[in-house]
Design an enzyme around this catalytic site. Structure first.
Site, short mmCIF file in Angstrom:
data_model
loop_
_atom_site.label_atom_id
_atom_site.label_comp_id
_atom_site.label_asym_id
_atom_site.label_seq_id
_atom_site.Cartn_x
_atom_site.Cartn_y
_atom_site.Cartn_z
N HIS A 1 -47.42 -21.17 -8.93
CA HIS A 1 -46.69 -19.33 -8.35
C HIS A 1 -45.12 -19.97 -8.59
O HIS A 1 -44.39 -18.84 -9.02
CB HIS A 1 -46.77 -18.46 -7.31
CG HIS A 1 -48.04 -17.56 -7.34
ND1 HIS A 1 -47.88 -16.44 -8.33
CD2 HIS A 1 -49.05 -17.66 -7.28
CE1 HIS A 1 -48.36 -16.24 -8.41
NE2 HIS A 1 -49.70 -16.48 -7.30
N ASP B 1 -56.39 -11.57 -6.49
CA ASP B 1 -55.07 -10.64 -7.32
C ASP B 1 -55.40 -9.99 -8.63
O ASP B 1 -54.42 -8.94 -8.66
CB ASP B 1 -54.16 -12.61 -8.21
CG ASP B 1 -53.87 -13.63 -7.01
OD1 ASP B 1 -54.12 -12.73 -6.11
OD2 ASP B 1 -54.43 -14.47 -6.73
N ASN C 1 -36.56 -10.11 -8.83
CA ASN C 1 -35.92 -11.67 -7.94
C ASN C 1 -34.55 -11.47 -7.58
O ASN C 1 -35.15 -10.14 -6.24
CB ASN C 1 -34.82 -11.97 -9.26
CG ASN C 1 -33.98 -11.15 -9.42
OD1 ASN C 1 -33.15 -10.14 -9.32
ND2 ASN C 1 -33.02 -11.24 -11.06
N SER D 1 -44.90 -16.41 -1.70
CA SER D 1 -46.56 -16.98 -0.77
C SER D 1 -47.26 -18.24 -0.83
O SER D 1 -46.55 -19.47 -0.75
CB SER D 1 -46.75 -16.70 -3.07
OG SER D 1 -48.63 -16.21 -2.62
N TYR E 1 -40.38 -1.05 -9.28
CA TYR E 1 -40.23 -2.06 -10.21
C TYR E 1 -40.69 -2.81 -10.72
O TYR E 1 -42.28 -3.52 -9.24
CB TYR E 1 -39.37 -2.69 -9.20
CG TYR E 1 -37.82 -3.54 -9.47
CD1 TYR E 1 -37.23 -3.58 -10.46
CD2 TYR E 1 -38.58 -5.07 -10.34
CE1 TYR E 1 -35.72 -4.22 -11.14
CE2 TYR E 1 -37.73 -5.41 -10.77
CZ TYR E 1 -36.65 -5.43 -11.51
OH TYR E 1 -35.47 -6.00 -12.09
N GLU F 1 -50.74 -15.35 3.57
CA GLU F 1 -50.82 -14.08 3.52
C GLU F 1 -52.05 -14.10 2.56
O GLU F 1 -52.96 -13.16 2.93
CB GLU F 1 -50.20 -14.58 2.51
CG GLU F 1 -49.87 -13.04 1.26
CD GLU F 1 -48.79 -13.83 -0.17
OE1 GLU F 1 -49.12 -14.40 -0.35
OE2 GLU F 1 -48.73 -12.60 -0.85
N HIS F 2 -52.49 -15.58 2.01
CA HIS F 2 -54.45 -14.95 1.88
C HIS F 2 -54.71 -16.07 2.59
O HIS F 2 -54.57 -17.48 2.59
CB HIS F 2 -54.40 -15.77 -0.21
CG HIS F 2 -53.26 -14.83 -0.73
ND1 HIS F 2 -52.04 -15.41 -1.09
CD2 HIS F 2 -53.74 -14.11 -1.34
CE1 HIS F 2 -51.45 -14.29 -2.09
NE2 HIS F 2 -52.19 -13.96 -2.08
N GLU G 1 -34.33 13.40 33.80
CA GLU G 1 -33.83 13.08 32.77
C GLU G 1 -31.94 13.46 32.87
O GLU G 1 -31.51 13.05 31.75
CB GLU G 1 -34.14 12.82 31.42
CG GLU G 1 -35.57 11.50 31.75
CD GLU G 1 -36.61 11.82 30.51
OE1 GLU G 1 -35.70 12.06 29.47
OE2 GLU G 1 -37.33 10.14 30.26
N HIS H 1 -32.64 21.01 27.90
CA HIS H 1 -33.62 21.10 27.31
C HIS H 1 -34.43 22.14 28.93
O HIS H 1 -35.58 22.65 28.22
CB HIS H 1 -34.60 19.78 27.49
CG HIS H 1 -34.18 18.85 26.72
ND1 HIS H 1 -32.69 18.11 25.70
CD2 HIS H 1 -34.72 17.68 25.44
CE1 HIS H 1 -32.52 17.70 25.20
NE2 HIS H 1 -33.77 17.35 24.94
N GLN I 1 -28.93 -3.13 -10.72
CA GLN I 1 -29.04 -1.79 -11.78
C GLN I 1 -29.92 -0.36 -11.45
O GLN I 1 -29.94 0.72 -10.81
CB GLN I 1 -28.20 -1.74 -12.86
CG GLN I 1 -29.09 -2.47 -13.41
CD GLN I 1 -28.73 -4.06 -13.86
OE1 GLN I 1 -28.50 -4.84 -12.29
NE2 GLN I 1 -29.13 -4.78 -14.77
N GLN J 1 -52.90 -21.04 -6.09
CA GLN J 1 -51.39 -20.83 -5.46
C GLN J 1 -49.53 -21.53 -5.77
O GLN J 1 -48.94 -20.69 -5.56
CB GLN J 1 -51.40 -20.92 -3.66
CG GLN J 1 -50.20 -19.45 -2.94
CD GLN J 1 -50.43 -18.76 -3.06
OE1 GLN J 1 -49.31 -17.69 -3.46
NE2 GLN J 1 -51.88 -18.31 -3.47
#
Lengths: 422, 422
Positions: free
Chosen positions: A254, A353, A206, A229, A121, A319-320, A407, A412, A183, A251
């Site tokens: 964003h 990036d 989103n 982020s 996506y 993250e960074h 068990e 088995h 969708q 950063q």
């Protein structure tokens, strides 16, 4: 920017965007509709949400050719070079199947097989994100995924952004659909007349895309649900305030919920960076977003020593992470949790990036404690191989049967003993 | 057992146990209670659900010593040998950090770091599952996880099953809590006075445990939510019907929703196995469960060729696959999706469930299309390393800035250019 002198625990956890119950119901009804009505549903939602009445969903060769005319050759060359770097880095993550053989004839092993089909996506909206195409598609290609499908919401002109189509085309992705939102996720998970289903769906989107991914998870695999982020800069007095400030702001632009944090044992640096941030903010095109982000989620933590600063970094699990200190390379060994570690003042975050090669899809919001950057392993699965010889079963069969009975699993035990009869 | 002659698609998908809305609300309120009231909540729920009033949650050394007296030395030896095999296999999955260096001074790499703390849930109920202890704990240990916590519901006697404590003790696990259910998961995720929180929670459990794991996911990592178990036996006319039937039944005794499937090009084998299943069923202690499982989810698929049978196997993407054919080893390459592949007639599934070494925590319900057995990778995370030299930034900085501007991210471009000034 607030300067805090810290000795105790810090955390950057922000609440994840979980959406409202209404949004969830919307997503569920979209998924049902796509399951039932296939392409018709996709076309209806594209008209409803994107304002474009399409007659077919798949991007044509003509559209790709047109896109190449709209993108200048310099840009194409940069995309190519970035793609090459990303491919080179991810190639080093490839793992081989292996087997181990024992003297009694036992063969054990691990077979690596790529996932059959992956859907990527690519978010739409105001900007085009060709880097998202590169970072999500290339690891799947390196892993050996046979079918890679891309999907992205159309613009008002009924087309996908030219840079996105060029990036996809450069990678050899030919199956691209002009559909976005929940969708698109539903189509990838369950299939329609024109979109065959995939096994894994990746890529940011989103809140509707995120909710849809969460709903279809289990029927197909998904990548992480990304949170906002963040960057943490670990710096000492050798760092240049203007460079540190610029990275914090990169950063912050964003997202209002992005988080930019400096951790330093130098109160002088702290004060200078705070001033620089104000100064640089004033000329940024995305000033309003960056300002809100810095105000609400930005912080400068001053510690008494560098080792204490590193402790703070490990608590944040960013993250960074940028390390801009003397002997920056030597600090890496002390970093326990971070998505990507940028070492030294020339390794500004945008280097990673876009261009250097490692993936920019990284664990956000403290999840670097247990998660990794998107990588080739995410596109393969392992199968264990177990081949027991007659000798090995004779040697161990009674023990295995005993363990099964311990068990309470008699069938088995009998399955093993069936081989040891007569 | 039903025999079906198949030419078209088959699927073993059963609906996952998602629980009712009431169960989910119960789980949410338990989690809230544990967050607020800590140990008190844990002790209350243990009294309420397990019927035992404990004064403290942690298993004592005395309880472990007592457990060793209740388990015979033969059993201890079997557990030890199994643990050794499991450790040996998983050791081969360990990966090293790496870096690659370019002539322009660029250093890129991937750092592997173990997760700090892992919680292992061991299910209780009527039976003891020491194999679950071994299979979940050992990969975490091999990965280098420093803190491994175990939790399991107590029996009516206020203790954990002796075999479970012995297995844990043999592995050196010393932090064990007598608490089960959603409350145990909440304690592991958020901590209480006596239980420090962990970063990842693994291990199977009932529907409340599964729902609680789903709720805390994101704050901590979890392993898969396991569905019902399944076996697919791919066999030709060289297979022995009594052995195939015994293996199908070993899966069927687990759970009424377990699925046991034979896929074969031999209609003769199909008929003989169907008869053998009936025969062996009649003497099984868990006959009722196995009977229901075979009736509702068992199947024998007869295909016209072995290659077609393999196609069916790949569609099923089974958790356990046995290949009992001539040249069984040669068929492995054609298998695209399977959690564990048992090769040849002496590799009955219980060989892998307990003893051979590969993990018995496997992707169920067709998820082998995209998931793997539990393995060492599940207990480490990667951090990318990016170190750009001045030369590399001078060479590439303008391209990186251009790429950032292509995506409308001006502050990203400026962060790079800040280094290229003067």
């Amino acid at each position: 920017m607030r300067i805090q002198y810290v000795t105790s625990s810090v955390s950057l956890k922000r609440s994840l965007e979980n959406g409202t119950e209404e949004q969830r119901q919307t997503v569920l009804s979209i998924i049902e509709d796509v399951k039932k009505n296939g392409d018709t549903a996709l076309l209806n939602y594209t008209e409803k949400f994107d304002g474009v009445a399409l007659s077919s969903l798949r991007v044509t060769e003509e559209e790709v050719a047109l896109a190449f005319k709209q993108v200048n050759s310099e840009t194409i060359n940069i995309i190519r070079e970035a793609a090459e770097n990303i491919r080179d880095f991810h190639s080093r993550q490839v793992r081989e199947s292996w087997v181990t053989m024992k003297e009694d004839g036992t063969i054990l092993g691990q077979k690596i097989t790529p996932i059959d089909a992956v859907g990527v996506y690519v978010p739409g909206g105001k900007a085009a994100y060709p880097s998202s195409v590169l970072m999500n598609v290339i690891p799947a290609q390196v892993a050996g995924v046979e079918r890679i499908v891309m999907t992205s919401p159309v613009g008002k002109d009924g087309h996908l952004p030219a840079a996105v189509l060029v990036a996809a085309s450069e990678l050899g992705v030919k199956e691209i659909y002009k559909v976005g939102g929940a969708q698109a996720v539903a189509a990838l998970a369950y299939g329609t007349e024109s979109v065959l289903p995939v096994d894994k769906i990746i890529g940011p989107g989103n809140i509707y895309v995120a909710l849809a991914k969460r709903e279809v998870f289990g029927d197909v695999d998904i990548d992480m649900i990304a949170g906002p982020s963040e960057i943490v800069v670990l710096a000492d007095e050798t760092a240049l305030p203007n460079e540190v400030a610029a990275d914090l702001l990169s950063q912050a632009e964003h997202d209002e919920r992005a988080s930019s944090i400096l951790v330093t044992p130098s109160s002088e640096l702290a004060e200078q960076v705070a001033l620089e941030v104000e100064k640089q903010l004033s000329t940024l095109p995305k000033r309003e977003i960056a300002e809100a982000s810095i105000r609400d989620y930005g912080a400068i933590y001053v510690t008494s020593t560098l080792d204490e600063a590193i402790k703070v970094v490990n608590e944040l699990a960013p993250e960074h992470l940028e390390i801009i200190t003397e002997d920056a390379m030597e600090q890496i060994g002390k970093i326990k949790h971070a998505g990507a570690i940028f070492v030294g003042r020339f390794s500004s975050e945008p280097v990673g990036d876009y261009f250097a090669g490692p993936n920019h899809v990284l664990p956000t919001n403290g999840t670097a404690r247990f998660s990794s950057p998107l990588n080739v392993d995410d596109f393969v699965k392992k199968s264990s191989i177990i081949s027991y010889s007659e000798k090995a079963l004779k040697q161990n069969g009674a023990k295995i049967a005993a363990f099964a009975r311990l068990e309470g699993l008699e069938a088995h035990a009998r399955a093993v003993e069936e081989r040891l009869k007569k």
